[in-house]
Design an enzyme around this catalytic site. Structure first.
Site, mmCIF file in Angstrom:
data_model
loop_
_atom_site.group_PDB
_atom_site.id
_atom_site.type_symbol
_atom_site.label_atom_id
_atom_site.label_comp_id
_atom_site.label_asym_id
_atom_site.label_seq_id
_atom_site.Cartn_x
_atom_site.Cartn_y
_atom_site.Cartn_z
ATOM 1 N N LYS A 55 -9.733 1.107 -15.267
ATOM 2 C CA LYS A 55 -10.145 -0.028 -14.500
ATOM 3 C C LYS A 55 -11.115 0.340 -13.440
ATOM 4 O O LYS A 55 -11.910 -0.404 -13.134
ATOM 5 C CB LYS A 55 -8.583 -0.371 -13.831
ATOM 6 C CG LYS A 55 -8.867 -1.418 -12.368
ATOM 7 C CD LYS A 55 -9.281 -2.857 -12.960
ATOM 8 C CE LYS A 55 -9.229 -3.483 -11.770
ATOM 9 N NZ LYS A 55 -9.976 -4.957 -12.288
ATOM 10 N N THR A 59 -5.201 -2.139 -7.520
ATOM 11 C CA THR A 59 -6.364 -1.221 -8.042
ATOM 12 C C THR A 59 -6.369 -0.527 -7.084
ATOM 13 O O THR A 59 -6.488 -0.752 -5.809
ATOM 14 C CB THR A 59 -7.730 -2.110 -8.023
ATOM 15 O OG1 THR A 59 -7.680 -3.177 -8.890
ATOM 16 C CG2 THR A 59 -8.729 -1.026 -8.531
ATOM 17 N N LYS A 103 -13.591 -1.754 -2.134
ATOM 18 C CA LYS A 103 -12.675 -0.728 -2.316
ATOM 19 C C LYS A 103 -12.862 -0.159 -3.598
ATOM 20 O O LYS A 103 -12.917 1.017 -3.781
ATOM 21 C CB LYS A 103 -11.290 -1.449 -2.047
ATOM 22 C CG LYS A 103 -10.032 -0.506 -2.555
ATOM 23 C CD LYS A 103 -8.821 -1.357 -2.833
ATOM 24 C CE LYS A 103 -8.719 -2.047 -3.876
ATOM 25 N NZ LYS A 103 -7.485 -2.499 -4.217
#
Ligand code: NAD
Length: 303
Positions: free
Chosen positions: A171, A96, A246
């Site tokens: 995502k 990611t 994150k």
């Protein structure tokens, strides 16, 4: 059957690469951490000592790395993927990362004659173990078709999201929704406790009612309710606070760059920030439940 390079054998990389071995592929795995190499070797991954060795004869190369900076450093430079891959090697990043890093991977790969597909996943370690991950793929149509075949053994669903970076953008939005849902589950679990409800019975109610959600089903933060919850193991990470922070900060940044207002995601990020400041970045992100507890203690959590 194909030869596949796998770079990054962590919580996700080990079960995902193990599944490719089970599906009959030859997998060359590389990680900088010796313990991760051992864990992958136990599942039949052929472990090697460099990115270059992993890429020998590879039809495809997967990366599963923690932060955007790791992805950039593993792709670039004299020891990196671009320096050692063959032009036929399909490059897939399951990490990611921010949209800009993914765009850079696409552009720099294309400039060097490689096909790159942004290939992030959803489903967590439980989905990786059960090979039921959702893959969100972005790239050129021909590369997407090749990527679909390589990802299918690990997947419950493979979704061709569109052109370059459509997978990673999907995502980031999905995970922002997850962390907002997690706050709901955190607060709900603690209110249910304080109202004297049996947690397993309350969970069964929510599971077939409108409070149902992915973190409710998978991460319910009270011990002994769902087997995949970190609450059963002192909140050891299945999805670490650091990684959740994150993802959430990448979504908040995307909100800032597009002018979208994200008050709930901003609150979720501030809770994750606080856990990091307290030195709890390596624990599970469901530990945000602490912020709902009347006195900061949690069943299943010994600091
Ligand atoms: P992790 O930290 O457990 O694994 C990453 C691995 O990369 C580590 O073993 C680390 O040693 C290795 N690594 C770091 N730098 C390297 C380098 N230069 N060369 C080779 N190996 C290197 O992380 P994870 O939980 O497995 O997640 C991997 C990626 O997948 C992240 O981007 C994460 O955001 C994403 N993701 C994680 C989950 C989850 O539930 N854990 C779910 C979906 C997506």
């Amino acid at each position: 059957m194909s030869t596949i390079a796998w770079i990054g054998l962590g919580h996700m990389g080990v079960p995902m690469s193990a599944r490719l071995v089970e599906a009959g592929h030859t997998v060359h795995g590389y990680d900088i951490a010796p313990a991760c190499l051992e864990a992958a070797a136990a599942h039949g991954v052929i472990t090697v000592g460099s990115v270059a060795e992993a890429l020998e004869g590879a039809d495809a190369c997967f990366t599963s790395l923690p932060m955007p900076a790791h992805v950039r450093s593993v792709y670039d430079g004299p020891d990196g993927i671009w320096a050692h891959a063959a032009s036929r090697t399909l490059l897939l990043d399951t990490s990611t990362v921010d949209v800009e890093t993914s765009r850079w991977c696409h552009d720099e790969s294309a400039a060097r004659g490689f096909a790159f597909v942004d290939s992030p996943v959803s489903g967590g370690t439980a989905g990786a173990e059960a090979h039921s991950l959702t893959f969100m793929l972005g790239g050129e149509p021909a590369a997407l078709e090749r990527a679909k075949a390589f990802t299918e053994p690990m997947a419950g669903a493979v979704i061709l999201c569109g052109a370059a970076t459509a997978g990673i953008a999907s995502k980031l939005v999905n995970n922002m929704m997850l962390f907002i849902s997690m706050m709901g589950v955190a607060e709900g679990s603690q209110l249910a406790e304080q109202l004297g409800l049996d947690p397993a019975v309350f969970w069964s109610v929510a599971n077939v009612s409108s409070g149902q959600s992915w973190p409710q089903r998978t991460w319910y933060p009270v011990p002994g309710v769902v087997p995949t919850a970190a609450a059963n193991h002192n909140f050891d990470a299945t999805f670490s606070v650091d990684l959740a922070r994150k993802d959430c900060s990448l979504a908040v940044q995307a909100g800032q760059s597009t002018g979208v207002h994200l008050p709930a995601a901003t609150l979720a990020l501030s809770q994750l920030d606080q856990l990091v400041e307290e030195g709890l970045g390596g624990k599970d992100c469901s530990l945000v439940t602490r912020f709902a507890s009347p006195d900061g203690t949690l069943r299943g959590w010994t600091p």
